[in-house]
Write a protein that holds these residues in place. Structure first.
Motif, PDB file in Angstrom:
ATOM      1  N   MET A  31     -51.087  -9.452   4.534  1.00 52.02           N
ATOM      2  CA  MET A  31     -50.289 -10.280   4.179  1.00 52.02           C
ATOM      3  C   MET A  31     -50.760 -11.173   2.959  1.00 52.02           C
ATOM      4  N   ILE A  32     -48.875 -11.798   2.487  1.00 52.62           N
ATOM      5  CA  ILE A  32     -48.941 -12.308   0.784  1.00 52.62           C
ATOM      6  C   ILE A  32     -49.267 -13.524   1.580  1.00 52.62           C
ATOM      7  N   LEU A  33     -49.793 -14.976   1.579  1.00 45.96           N
ATOM      8  CA  LEU A  33     -49.669 -16.093   1.725  1.00 45.96           C
ATOM      9  C   LEU A  33     -49.317 -16.658   0.647  1.00 45.96           C
ATOM     10  N   HIS A  34     -48.085 -17.510   1.355  1.00 48.87           N
ATOM     11  CA  HIS A  34     -46.633 -18.449   0.932  1.00 48.87           C
ATOM     12  C   HIS A  34     -46.460 -19.530   1.308  1.00 48.87           C
ATOM     13  N   THR A  35     -45.713 -20.522   1.110  1.00 48.88           N
ATOM     14  CA  THR A  35     -45.813 -21.568   1.710  1.00 48.88           C
ATOM     15  C   THR A  35     -44.462 -20.984   2.502  1.00 48.88           C
ATOM     16  N   THR A  36     -43.695 -21.767   4.100  1.00 51.54           N
ATOM     17  CA  THR A  36     -42.770 -22.056   4.358  1.00 51.54           C
ATOM     18  C   THR A  36     -42.255 -23.398   4.590  1.00 51.54           C
ATOM     19  N   GLU A  37     -42.797 -24.599   4.459  1.00 55.64           N
ATOM     20  CA  GLU A  37     -41.915 -25.464   3.888  1.00 55.64           C
ATOM     21  C   GLU A  37     -42.580 -26.832   3.131  1.00 55.64           C
ATOM     22  N   VAL A  38     -42.310 -27.374   2.307  1.00 55.93           N
ATOM     23  CA  VAL A  38     -42.055 -28.006   0.901  1.00 55.93           C
ATOM     24  C   VAL A  38     -41.468 -29.489   1.340  1.00 55.93           C
ATOM     25  N   LYS A  39     -42.148 -30.470   1.284  1.00 57.36           N
ATOM     26  CA  LYS A  39     -41.755 -32.101   1.690  1.00 57.36           C
ATOM     27  C   LYS A  39     -42.029 -32.962   1.573  1.00 57.36           C
ATOM     28  N   TYR A  40     -41.649 -33.771   0.449  1.00 55.39           N
ATOM     29  CA  TYR A  40     -42.252 -34.907  -0.594  1.00 55.39           C
ATOM     30  C   TYR A  40     -42.066 -35.554   0.849  1.00 55.39           C
ATOM     31  N   LEU A  41     -43.535 -36.400   0.647  1.00 55.97           N
ATOM     32  CA  LEU A  41     -43.790 -37.100   1.050  1.00 55.97           C
ATOM     33  C   LEU A  41     -43.669 -38.893   0.791  1.00 55.97           C
ATOM     34  N   ASP A  42     -44.655 -39.026  -0.663  1.00 56.39           N
ATOM     35  CA  ASP A  42     -45.168 -40.363  -1.089  1.00 56.39           C
ATOM     36  C   ASP A  42     -45.724 -40.032  -2.129  1.00 56.39           C
ATOM     37  N   GLU A  43     -45.455 -40.940  -3.159  1.00 56.83           N
ATOM     38  CA  GLU A  43     -46.609 -40.629  -4.495  1.00 56.83           C
ATOM     39  C   GLU A  43     -46.061 -39.494  -5.328  1.00 56.83           C
ATOM     40  N   TYR A  44     -47.752 -38.696  -4.866  1.00 56.85           N
ATOM     41  CA  TYR A  44     -47.705 -37.340  -5.190  1.00 56.85           C
ATOM     42  C   TYR A  44     -48.143 -36.837  -4.225  1.00 56.85           C
ATOM     43  N   LYS A  45     -47.944 -36.983  -2.687  1.00 55.60           N
ATOM     44  CA  LYS A  45     -48.531 -36.196  -1.757  1.00 55.60           C
ATOM     45  C   LYS A  45     -47.517 -35.178  -1.527  1.00 55.60           C
ATOM     46  N   LEU A  46     -47.124 -33.977  -0.987  1.00 56.69           N
ATOM     47  CA  LEU A  46     -46.333 -33.048  -0.197  1.00 56.69           C
ATOM     48  C   LEU A  46     -47.136 -32.492   1.086  1.00 56.69           C
ATOM     49  N   TRP A  47     -45.672 -32.897   1.980  1.00 53.96           N
ATOM     50  CA  TRP A  47     -46.357 -31.792   3.360  1.00 53.96           C
ATOM     51  C   TRP A  47     -45.818 -30.142   2.892  1.00 53.96           C
ATOM     52  N   LEU A  48     -46.978 -29.348   3.196  1.00 56.10           N
ATOM     53  CA  LEU A  48     -46.839 -27.809   3.296  1.00 56.10           C
ATOM     54  C   LEU A  48     -47.541 -27.431   4.366  1.00 56.10           C
ATOM     55  N   THR A  49     -46.225 -26.004   4.406  1.00 57.23           N
ATOM     56  CA  THR A  49     -47.058 -25.080   5.652  1.00 57.23           C
ATOM     57  C   THR A  49     -46.946 -24.228   5.170  1.00 57.23           C
ATOM     58  N   PHE A  50     -47.807 -22.999   5.486  1.00 56.03           N
ATOM     59  CA  PHE A  50     -48.204 -22.118   5.230  1.00 56.03           C
ATOM     60  C   PHE A  50     -47.381 -20.973   6.027  1.00 56.03           C
ATOM     61  N   ASN A  51     -47.754 -19.672   5.520  1.00 58.80           N
ATOM     62  CA  ASN A  51     -47.438 -18.823   6.626  1.00 58.80           C
ATOM     63  C   ASN A  51     -48.389 -17.720   7.500  1.00 58.80           C
ATOM     64  N   ASN A  52     -49.698 -18.351   7.191  1.00 55.12           N
ATOM     65  CA  ASN A  52     -50.713 -17.935   7.711  1.00 55.12           C
ATOM     66  C   ASN A  52     -51.063 -19.099   8.754  1.00 55.12           C
ATOM     67  N   GLY A  53     -49.736 -19.976   9.485  1.00 57.72           N
ATOM     68  CA  GLY A  53     -50.005 -21.107  10.139  1.00 57.72           C
ATOM     69  C   GLY A  53     -50.767 -22.017  10.155  1.00 57.72           C
ATOM     70  N   GLU A  54     -51.340 -22.257   8.754  1.00 56.18           N
ATOM     71  CA  GLU A  54     -51.611 -23.984   8.663  1.00 56.18           C
ATOM     72  C   GLU A  54     -50.505 -24.685   7.958  1.00 56.18           C
ATOM     73  N   SER A  55     -50.510 -26.349   8.191  1.00 56.94           N
ATOM     74  CA  SER A  55     -50.421 -26.903   7.826  1.00 56.94           C
ATOM     75  C   SER A  55     -50.930 -28.797   6.824  1.00 56.94           C
ATOM     76  N   GLY A  56     -50.370 -29.578   6.178  1.00 54.41           N
ATOM     77  CA  GLY A  56     -50.981 -30.066   5.875  1.00 54.41           C
ATOM     78  C   GLY A  56     -50.629 -31.320   4.606  1.00 54.41           C
ATOM     79  N   GLN A  57     -50.780 -32.131   4.833  1.00 55.27           N
ATOM     80  CA  GLN A  57     -50.534 -32.506   3.510  1.00 55.27           C
ATOM     81  C   GLN A  57     -51.495 -32.275   2.314  1.00 55.27           C
ATOM     82  N   VAL A  58     -50.958 -33.032   0.644  1.00 54.20           N
ATOM     83  CA  VAL A  58     -52.160 -32.036  -0.071  1.00 54.20           C
ATOM     84  C   VAL A  58     -51.460 -33.432  -0.872  1.00 54.20           C
ATOM     85  N   ASP A  59     -52.831 -34.540  -1.595  1.00 52.14           N
ATOM     86  CA  ASP A  59     -52.545 -34.452  -2.851  1.00 52.14           C
ATOM     87  C   ASP A  59     -52.402 -33.960  -4.415  1.00 52.14           C
TER      88      ASP A  59
END
Length: 85
Positions: A1-29
């Motif tokens: 499986m080739i990894l990719h994001t399925t959701e990208v959402k801007y939160l605040d400052e330099y933080k994004l909420w990301l969801t990946f096609n492997n089922g993982e998700s979370g906030q990245v600064d």
């Protein structure tokens, strides 16, 4: 499986909420990742907030053409989660 994001959402400052096609998700600064010619303009929060899910590349992209590989983003998510624990 080739990894990719399925959701990208801007939160605040330099933080994004990301969801990946492997089922993982979370906030990245990304505040410490914004160096180099393409990423320096993203230190302007107005520019950073243009983050979106690219429909073809299936990763985070910005209006200025910058993008980050899903593998890099997932690694950052893991590192930041470990530091927070």
């Amino acid at each position: 499986m080739i990894l990719h994001t399925t959701e990208v959402k801007y939160l605040d400052e330099y933080k994004l909420w990301l969801t990946f096609n492997n089922g993982e998700s979370g906030q990245v600064d990304l505040r410490h990742e914004l160096w180099g010619e393409v990423f320096e303009p993203l230190k302007d929060l107005t520019q950073f907030a243009t983050a979106y899910q690219h429909p073809v590349m299936k990763t985070v992209c910005w209006a200025n053409g910058a993008d980050l590989a899903a593998e890099c983003l997932l690694e950052l998510l893991h590192e930041q989660n470990q530091q927070a624990a």
